[in-house]
Design an enzyme around this catalytic site. Structure first.
Site, PDB file in Angstrom:
ATOM      1  N   HIS A  32       0.835  -1.211   0.000  1.00 58.97           N
ATOM      2  CA  HIS A  32       0.000   0.000   0.000  1.00 58.97           C
ATOM      3  C   HIS A  32       0.869   1.260   0.000  1.00 58.97           C
ATOM      4  O   HIS A  32       0.622   2.198  -0.747  1.00 58.97           O
ATOM      5  CB  HIS A  32      -0.866   0.052   1.269  1.00 58.97           C
ATOM      6  CG  HIS A  32      -1.814  -1.088   1.441  1.00 58.97           C
ATOM      7  ND1 HIS A  32      -1.699  -2.003   2.457  1.00 58.97           N
ATOM      8  CD2 HIS A  32      -2.902  -1.466   0.728  1.00 58.97           C
ATOM      9  CE1 HIS A  32      -2.674  -2.882   2.387  1.00 58.97           C
ATOM     10  NE2 HIS A  32      -3.415  -2.593   1.339  1.00 58.97           N
ATOM     11  N   GLN A  56     -17.826  -7.237   0.212  1.00 61.73           N
ATOM     12  CA  GLN A  56     -16.960  -8.106  -0.588  1.00 61.73           C
ATOM     13  C   GLN A  56     -16.530  -9.376   0.147  1.00 61.73           C
ATOM     14  O   GLN A  56     -15.687 -10.111  -0.344  1.00 61.73           O
ATOM     15  CB  GLN A  56     -15.739  -7.320  -1.087  1.00 61.73           C
ATOM     16  CG  GLN A  56     -14.748  -6.909  -0.023  1.00 61.73           C
ATOM     17  CD  GLN A  56     -13.675  -5.977  -0.593  1.00 61.73           C
ATOM     18  OE1 GLN A  56     -13.924  -4.797  -0.853  1.00 61.73           O
ATOM     19  NE2 GLN A  56     -12.486  -6.489  -0.817  1.00 61.73           N
ATOM     20  N   SER A 178      -2.229  -8.213   3.675  1.00 64.31           N
ATOM     21  CA  SER A 178      -2.638  -8.082   5.079  1.00 64.31           C
ATOM     22  C   SER A 178      -2.853  -9.465   5.683  1.00 64.31           C
ATOM     23  O   SER A 178      -2.664  -9.665   6.877  1.00 64.31           O
ATOM     24  CB  SER A 178      -3.922  -7.273   5.177  1.00 64.31           C
ATOM     25  OG  SER A 178      -3.690  -6.005   4.620  1.00 64.31           O
TER      26      SER A 178
END
Ligand code: PAF
Length: 283
Positions: A32, A56, A178
């Site tokens: 990111h 999602q 992540s």
């Protein structure tokens, strides 16, 4: 860095255009942050959104447990000199949201996670409408996602330009994600075999292309079968391992030159994805 929580307060960003929208679900890592850096290098004002998007996640997925590390994320963004952080409230962002259907629903992750990309494009479109960014940044690791965004911008004739950042990897080659945080250090090291195998597959593909007696699509299938077995021997459960056309995600054909090796696996209960683009145009 200005932290914005209310949609009304987004007005402030107009003073700092052109804006680079970098949508995330937080738990920020080097992948990111590299997008933030890249946008600053291009003289844009980065606007990172952090929103764990319930639309999602499937019913059996990790929405509840998805790592939420806002304090740490803010510190990382401050350090990178990010201009804006948008932290919308769930109710305000989802209220009256226009639900969209994503294309490419028969391919890769979409087949394994029904509705996932509908949720992604629905929320990203909401951000597009609210922020009207001049640019948006997505990572190449989520290849299908960036293709869907590309398609959405084109179909809807939006002026926002898409920038795709290269996959950032740890020192062993594991793609930053992540979800890597669900693994121990030593499991992360074991998982880096994913990238090593992707590179080996790319080498084998080049050899097949070089050898005019071999059929590329048949060769691709055989290579995938061989590597599925190799992964399974190392305790990986394969969701998919495919060699496909990078432009449309269709099965690779004889004369294709722009290929994508795409993989999703479960390792120690964690779903990991990665891909490698393979240019065969030299032969
Ligand atoms: O890639 C992600 O983290 C998410 O899919 C995104 C783009 C932030 C949409 O929720």
């Amino acid at each position: 860095m200005k932290v914005i929580k209310k949609i009304d307060d987004l007005k402030i960003i107009n003073k700092k255009r052109p804006i680079a929208l970098i949508p995330t679900m937080g738990n920020l890592h080097e992948g990111h942050l590299s997008l933030v850096k890249q946008s600053i290098n291009l003289q844009l004002s980065p606007l990172v959104t952090i929103f764990v998007n319930p639309l999602q996640f499937g019913p059996k997925e990790d929405f509840e447990t998805y790592p939420r590390t806002i304090k740490q994320d803010k510190e990382s963004l401050e350090k990178e000199k990010c201009e804006f952080l948008f932290l919308p409230e769930k109710s305000e962002i989802l209220e009256g949201i226009k639900k969209l259907k994503a294309p490419y629903s028969n391919f890769l992750c979409a087949k394994k996670r029904p509705g996932h990309f509908d949720g992604v494009i629905t929320i990203v479109n909401r951000f597009f409408e609210l922020i009207k960014p001049e640019y948006c940044f997505f990572g190449q690791k989520d290849f299908q996602q960036q293709l869907i965004i590309h398609n959405h911008l084109k179909e809807n004739k939006l002026s926002t330009k898409l920038v795709v950042g290269e996959t950032v990897r740890d020192e062993n080659g594991l793609a930053m994600s992540s979800r890597n945080n669900y693994l121990t250090q030593s499991e992360q090291k074991d998982a880096s075999i994913i990238y090593k195998y992707l590179q080996e597959i790319a080498d084998q593909l080049r050899q097949v292309r070089f050898d005019s007696s071999k059929d590329l699509s048949m060769g691709a299938l055989m290579i995938c079968e061989e590597y599925k077995n190799k992964f399974e021997d190392k305790d990986f459960e394969i969701d998919y391992l495919e060699i496909i056309n990078a432009k449309n995600l269709e099965k690779s054909k004889k004369d294709d030159t722009d290929l994508l090796i795409a993989i999703a696996v479960h390792f120690k209960g964690v779903r990991l994805i990665d891909n490698l683009r393979c240019d065969l145009s030299f032969s």
